[in-house]
Design an enzyme around this catalytic site. Structure first.
Site, PDB file in Angstrom:
ATOM      1  N   HIS A 175      -4.217   1.435   8.015  1.00  0.00           N
ATOM      2  CA  HIS A 175      -2.827   1.923   8.046  1.00  0.00           C
ATOM      3  C   HIS A 175      -2.659   3.091   7.057  1.00  0.00           C
ATOM      4  CE1 HIS A 175       1.723   1.157   7.951  1.00  0.00           C
ATOM      5  NE2 HIS A 175       1.527   1.897   6.871  1.00  0.00           N
ATOM      6  N   GLU A 176      -3.192   2.914   5.838  1.00  0.00           N
ATOM      7  CA  GLU A 176      -3.054   3.955   4.814  1.00  0.00           C
ATOM      8  C   GLU A 176      -3.868   5.199   5.165  1.00  0.00           C
ATOM      9  OE1 GLU A 176      -0.725   3.493   2.979  1.00  0.00           O
ATOM     10  OE2 GLU A 176      -0.564   1.317   3.062  1.00  0.00           O
ATOM     11  N   GLN A 217       3.299   9.900   1.365  1.00  0.00           N
ATOM     12  CA  GLN A 217       4.596   9.212   1.443  1.00  0.00           C
ATOM     13  C   GLN A 217       5.520   9.592   0.289  1.00  0.00           C
ATOM     14  OE1 GLN A 217       2.572   5.213   2.338  1.00  0.00           O
ATOM     15  NE2 GLN A 217       4.499   5.022   3.437  1.00  0.00           N
ATOM     16  N   HIS A 224      -2.168   7.519   7.421  1.00  0.00           N
ATOM     17  CA  HIS A 224      -1.189   8.403   6.744  1.00  0.00           C
ATOM     18  C   HIS A 224      -1.851   9.705   6.288  1.00  0.00           C
ATOM     19  CE1 HIS A 224       2.547   6.149   6.442  1.00  0.00           C
ATOM     20  NE2 HIS A 224       1.945   5.072   5.963  1.00  0.00           N
ATOM     21  N   CYS A 226       6.104  -0.311   7.559  1.00  0.00           N
ATOM     22  CA  CYS A 226       5.774   0.889   6.779  1.00  0.00           C
ATOM     23  C   CYS A 226       6.985   1.301   5.969  1.00  0.00           C
ATOM     24  CB  CYS A 226       5.355   2.024   7.719  1.00  0.00           C
ATOM     25  SG  CYS A 226       4.885   3.533   6.854  1.00  0.00           S
ATOM     26  N   LEU A 227       6.747   1.631   4.708  1.00  0.00           N
ATOM     27  CA  LEU A 227       7.847   2.055   3.843  1.00  0.00           C
ATOM     28  C   LEU A 227       8.483   3.355   4.344  1.00  0.00           C
ATOM     29  CD1 LEU A 227       6.182   1.232   0.408  1.00  0.00           C
ATOM     30  CD2 LEU A 227       8.037  -0.044   1.520  1.00  0.00           C
ATOM     31  N   GLY A 271       0.848  -1.187   0.000  1.00  0.00           N
ATOM     32  CA  GLY A 271       0.000   0.000   0.000  1.00  0.00           C
ATOM     33  C   GLY A 271       0.883   1.236   0.000  1.00  0.00           C
TER      34      GLY A 271
HETATM   35  O1  GNR Z   1       4.090  -2.604   2.489  1.00  0.00           O
HETATM   36  C1  GNR Z   1       3.490  -2.471   3.565  1.00  0.00           C
HETATM   37  N1  GNR Z   1       3.217  -3.558   4.316  1.00  0.00           N
HETATM   38  C2  GNR Z   1       2.391  -3.535   5.417  1.00  0.00           C
HETATM   39  C3  GNR Z   1       2.397  -4.627   6.264  1.00  0.00           C
HETATM   40  C4  GNR Z   1       1.572  -4.668   7.361  1.00  0.00           C
HETATM   41  C5  GNR Z   1       0.715  -3.626   7.614  1.00  0.00           C
HETATM   42  C6  GNR Z   1       0.695  -2.519   6.791  1.00  0.00           C
HETATM   43  C7  GNR Z   1       1.516  -2.474   5.684  1.00  0.00           C
HETATM   44  S1  GNR Z   1       1.483  -1.105   4.631  1.00  0.00           S
HETATM   45  C8  GNR Z   1       3.118  -1.113   4.038  1.00  0.00           C
HETATM   46  C9  GNR Z   1       3.324  -0.052   2.980  1.00  0.00           C
HETATM   47  C10 GNR Z   1       3.142   1.304   3.615  1.00  0.00           C
HETATM   48  O2  GNR Z   1       3.927   1.836   4.337  1.00  0.00           O
HETATM   49  N2  GNR Z   1       2.002   1.899   3.374  1.00  0.00           N
HETATM   50  O3  GNR Z   1       1.736   3.092   3.947  1.00  0.00           O
HETATM   51 NI    NI Z   2       2.832   3.131   5.781  1.00  0.00          NI
END
Ligand code: GNR
Ligand code: NI
Length: 169
Positions: free
Chosen positions: A136-137, A51, A140, A94-95, A46
């Site tokens: 999660h997204e 980001q 952000h 998270c990236l 995601g």
């Molecule tokens: O790539 C991603 N893997 C992930 C694994 C577990 C819970 C959430 C994520 S999202 C993350 C990519 C990211 O940072 N998206 O904002």
């Molecule tokens: Ni993230």
């Protein structure tokens, strides 16, 4: 299409609250194309526009397994209409917080409303990995990272570790 740089902590831009999108037009679709390309290259499942430094309420996602055909998804102005009382823990990453993983507890089921790639309004239910990832997204979009759900000590340790990695790189 173009690859964009992914911002990492402690970049203050990641704390911004993103703006709602007025129209889903070709410019916005070009942004979503770049986001997906950047997400696939990372690789990640995601990515929120903030980001890559763009403060718009836009998310891309692909939850397909590696050996399965791609299933790109696009979310513009997503809203959570309902969240379950029941929660589920998941080991998140998270990236924007590279190489840090920790458990976050979130509602197990949510009802969503968003605009898709074509600007069509979609309402659907999410559970499992889909529910984890969309929450999660969406965090952000409000300047919230998964480490903000951890203790202050864990959060500070995580940021310190990422800074150290960045220096070594
Ligand atoms: O790539 C991603 N893997 C992930 C694994 C577990 C819970 C959430 C994520 S999202 C993350 C990519 C990211 O940072 N998206 O904002
Ligand atoms: Ni993230």
């Amino acid at each position: 299409m173009a690859l964009r740089d992914i911002l990492v902590v402690p970049d203050p831009i990641l704390k911004k609250v993103s703006d709602r999108v007025d129209v889903v037009d070709d410019d916005l679709r070009a942004l979503m194309d770049d986001m997906l390309e950047t997400m696939y290259a990372a690789p990640g499942i995601g990515l929120a526009a903030i980001q890559i430094g763009v403060a718009k309420r836009v998310i891309v996602m692909d939850l397909a397994k590696q050996d399965e055909p791609k299933e790109p998804r696009h979310f513009v102005n997503p809203e959570i209409l309902w969240a379950s009382e029941e929660t589920q823990p998941y080991e998140e990453g998270c990236l924007s917080v590279p190489e840090i993983y920790d458990e976050v507890e979130r509602p197990a089921h949510v009802k969503l409303r968003y605009l898709d790639y074509h600007g069509k309004t979609i309402e659907e239910d999410a559970e499992g990995m889909y529910a984890v990832c969309i929450q999660h997204e969406m965090d952000h979009l409000d300047g919230v990272l998964f480490i903000d759900h951890l203790s202050r000590l864990k959060r500070e340790q995580a940021v310190k570790k990422v800074k150290k990695q960045a220096k070594a790189a």
